[in-house]
Design an enzyme around this catalytic site. Sequence first.
Site, short mmCIF file in Angstrom:
data_model
loop_
_atom_site.label_atom_id
_atom_site.label_comp_id
_atom_site.label_asym_id
_atom_site.label_seq_id
_atom_site.Cartn_x
_atom_site.Cartn_y
_atom_site.Cartn_z
N SER A 12 81.64 13.59 45.39
CA SER A 12 81.44 12.81 46.51
C SER A 12 83.16 12.38 46.83
O SER A 12 83.89 12.37 45.89
CB SER A 12 80.69 11.43 46.24
N TYR A 30 78.73 4.46 40.63
CA TYR A 30 78.75 5.66 41.63
C TYR A 30 79.98 6.27 41.33
O TYR A 30 80.15 7.62 41.02
CB TYR A 30 78.13 5.49 42.91
#
Length: 271
Positions: free
Chosen positions: A134, A147
């Site tokens: 990401s 995350y």
Amino acid sequence: MADSRVVLVTGGGTGIGAATARQLRADGHHVVVSGRRPTPLRIVAEETGALAHPADASDPEAVAGLVAATLEAYGRLDGVVLNAGVGRPGPVGDLDPEDWETVLATNLTGPFHLLRTALPHLLETRGSVVAVASVAALRNGVGNAAYATSKAALLQLCRSVAVDYGPRGVRANTVCPSWVRTEMADRRMNQFAHSAGFGDGAAGIDTAYEKATRLIPAGRPGTAEEVAEAVVWLLSPAASFVNGATLTVDGGVTAVDPGTAAFGFHIETRK
């Protein structure tokens, strides 16, 4: 890939994983899709002809069984797509330790176990690994400690494979998408829409995406198919000299200087 290969895709029931499986099958490759939920996997398998094998990516025994099932079905393993992922919002001071462990187990430790199990077979085929990380691996956001940390570490895990096993023919690369319209992203946008008062349902989610992507030069979220195209290319011989790379598939957002936001960030389309 010109020849038929065998590729294992985790998180293959929805979103980027499912789109990758569809593209690989359309190109004539054998695909095994895996994930926690059997129903989405079954749908992808029925649609594409992929082999569905439910497994929890954070469970070492389940991962070993997944690789064994792939070898039993096809006799080889040419590629692994590390796409399974979860998120739990919160800054470090507020994050529940159990949520931290859940995110790390799925997003980082699970890929480690899968790579350890798959590497002997990837060495035989001079295969390829692609991790779906990401832009959070490169830039941090508010309340995203677990995350972002897991995805940054996943990037380095793949670089380690590239450095250690590249001399023996294995490639490992990472794609870093920004906002992509997936089931997981929709849930996050629904929470954003509710907290920001944008309304409930599809209209609220659409508004949330619009607000969240306003600084992206592309002016929109990406699609799972756009990211899948990058993943499939990195798996292929067309990317034979690409190893240890990080490819942003982000509509240009990581090129933006956030300091310009105070002045208003506008892109004009000139015909």
